[in-house]
Write an enzyme that holds these catalytic residues in place. Structure first.
Site, PDB file in Angstrom:
ATOM      1  N   GLN A 174       0.622  -1.017  -0.124  1.00  0.00           N
ATOM      2  CA  GLN A 174       0.104   0.052   0.083  1.00  0.00           C
ATOM      3  C   GLN A 174       0.744   1.228   0.279  1.00  0.00           C
ATOM      4  O   GLN A 174       0.340   2.148  -0.356  1.00  0.00           O
ATOM      5  CB  GLN A 174      -0.931  -0.007   1.386  1.00  0.00           C
ATOM      6  N   SER A 190       3.889  -4.441  -4.913  1.00  0.00           N
ATOM      7  CA  SER A 190       2.934  -4.824  -5.693  1.00  0.00           C
ATOM      8  C   SER A 190       2.472  -3.767  -6.769  1.00  0.00           C
ATOM      9  O   SER A 190       2.281  -2.806  -6.662  1.00  0.00           O
ATOM     10  CB  SER A 190       1.668  -5.338  -5.373  1.00  0.00           C
ATOM     11  N   ALA A 191       2.637  -4.116  -8.301  1.00  0.00           N
ATOM     12  CA  ALA A 191       2.301  -3.131  -9.274  1.00  0.00           C
ATOM     13  C   ALA A 191       1.113  -2.703  -9.327  1.00  0.00           C
ATOM     14  O   ALA A 191       0.848  -1.597  -9.615  1.00  0.00           O
ATOM     15  CB  ALA A 191       2.820  -3.796 -10.620  1.00  0.00           C
ATOM     16  N   HIS A 192       0.018  -3.766  -9.259  1.00  0.00           N
ATOM     17  CA  HIS A 192      -1.301  -3.035  -9.303  1.00  0.00           C
ATOM     18  C   HIS A 192      -1.852  -2.143  -8.343  1.00  0.00           C
ATOM     19  O   HIS A 192      -2.934  -1.812  -8.302  1.00  0.00           O
ATOM     20  CB  HIS A 192      -2.355  -4.358  -9.662  1.00  0.00           C
ATOM     21  N   THR A 225       8.654 -18.673 -16.110  1.00  0.00           N
ATOM     22  CA  THR A 225       9.305 -17.639 -17.384  1.00  0.00           C
ATOM     23  C   THR A 225       8.891 -16.239 -16.815  1.00  0.00           C
ATOM     24  O   THR A 225       7.745 -15.920 -16.727  1.00  0.00           O
ATOM     25  CB  THR A 225       8.318 -17.926 -18.691  1.00  0.00           C
ATOM     26  N   CYS A 307      -9.021  -9.424  -0.647  1.00  0.00           N
ATOM     27  CA  CYS A 307      -8.519 -10.872  -0.821  1.00  0.00           C
ATOM     28  C   CYS A 307      -9.491 -11.605   0.195  1.00  0.00           C
ATOM     29  O   CYS A 307      -9.605 -12.750   0.246  1.00  0.00           O
ATOM     30  CB  CYS A 307      -7.297 -11.212  -0.398  1.00  0.00           C
TER      31      CYS A 307
END
Length: 361
Positions: A174, A190-192, A225, A307
């Site tokens: 956050q 976290s990117a999002h 990958t 979540c």
């Protein structure tokens, strides 16, 4: 309803920024496997490593960066692979941590810390836990709580932990991109949560020797990958302007003033909180009823972390802060992002007042 929806759930996920979208799309042309030895693979590897360097640079991080599929995987990697004997965990951690703790493997001790009524860590509980611990401990305390916005004193936590030779893990999902990184041995981002694409995050680690390497890619610490387009989008999002944070603080002040006047309660009102997150109780109206009415009126908010909010169960965060089940069940979370405007907040206040008034009448 023809009006555009109002999105006030940025703590769950925030829209992908145009520059992040463009970077990810451009990287789709770099389609080769970064682990392949040929020229195409080397080009993909070069792009991936460039993104990794830019992510570290934007965050002001001079340690290692292990790219993951998101914060949950980064947390799991840090906790399960850490070369420690036991976990010492804040009771207000994200569900991603709580689920791991509930399934602690045999031989891994677990101790819970305490928070005060504002959700701030009780430092004496950390000191006592470290004194009682056998072996080396992993101290897990998030930087900013995803439900309340409460900011923990990571500097004090790190000082106490180092004196006991403990390792610190901070979930900064956050706060990354909004506050300086916490003082910790391992940090989760976290990117999002900051305008990047979903499905990518990172574990920042000062010393790779703190973890066992299970094998695979990412220097043997994470199999699969590598996602070059997502990594490029992540880097682009971190490079974007954050000049909207001060505006968010002003908007939240207006919102909270209106809620108090309307008979509501601001969760952790006296604590140091991130300006983009707030949780509010509407006495007499269950959170699920509020969510439905806001949603029907075109406003997206939530109750608890994304979540866990699908179950609308009693918030473990509020319970740890001393809230009873009834009061905790009347709390919703509002969170701001770059696109939040004064008009959005005024509309939320209008709906909140009308809902609260119906209860009193």
């Amino acid at each position: 309803m023809n009006e555009a929806r109002i999105y006030l759930d940025h703590a769950a996920t925030t829209p992908v920024l145009p520059e992040a979208r463009a970077a990810s799309l451009a990287a789709m042309d770099i389609w080769a496997n970064p682990s392949s030895p040929h020229a195409d693979g080397r080009a993909a590897r070069a792009a991936l490593e460039d993104a990794r360097r830019r992510i570290a640079g934007a965050l002001g991080w001079d340690g290692e960066v292990i790219l993951t599929s998101g914060a949950s995987e980064a947390i799991a990697l840090a906790m399960h692979a850490s070369r420690t004997d036991g976990w010492i965990v804040s009771p207000t951690e994200h569900d991603a941590v709580q689920r791991i703790v509930e399934r602690a493997p045999a031989g891994r001790s677990v101790m819970r810390l305490a928070v005060d009524l504002d959700g701030e860590l009780v430092m004496t509980s950390l000191q006592r836990a470290l004194e009682a611990a056998a072996g080396r401990s992993l101290v897990v305390v998030q930087t900013v709580n995803s439900e309340t916005g409460v900011v923990q004193d990571s500097g004090a936590i790190a000082t106490i932990a180092r004196e006991a030779r403990a390792v610190t893990l901070c979930d900064a999902s956050q706060s990354a991109g909004k506050l300086p990184l916490p003082d910790a041995d391992m940090i989760v981002v976290s990117a999002h949560k900051l305008g990047g694409p979903p499905g990518i995050g990172a574990l920042l680690i000062r010393d790779l020797g703190l973890l066992d390497a299970p094998g695979g890619q990412e220097k043997g610490y994470r199999g699969g990958t590598e996602n070059v387009p997502a990594a490029m989008g992540f880097a682009a999002a971190l490079a974007s302007s954050r000049n909207w944070i001060d505006r968010a603080a002003d908007l939240r002040h207006q919102l909270e003033s209106a809620i108090r006047v309307g008979g509501g309660e601001v969760v952790a009102h006296s604590a140091h909180r991130l300006p983009t997150i707030g949780s509010y109780r509407m006495p007499g109206v269950a959170a699920n009823a509020q969510l439905i009415q806001f949603d029907l009126a075109g406003v997206s908010v939530s109750a608890g972390s994304a979540c866990s909010s699908g179950t609308l169960k009693t918030s473990a965060v509020l319970t740890a802060m001393g809230w009873d089940e009834r009061a905790a069940g009347e709390v919703v979370r509002v969170s701001f992002g770059p696109s939040t405007t004064r008009a959005h907040v005024y509309r939320f206040i209008e709906l909140w007042r009308a809902m609260a008034q119906r209860v009193r009448s």
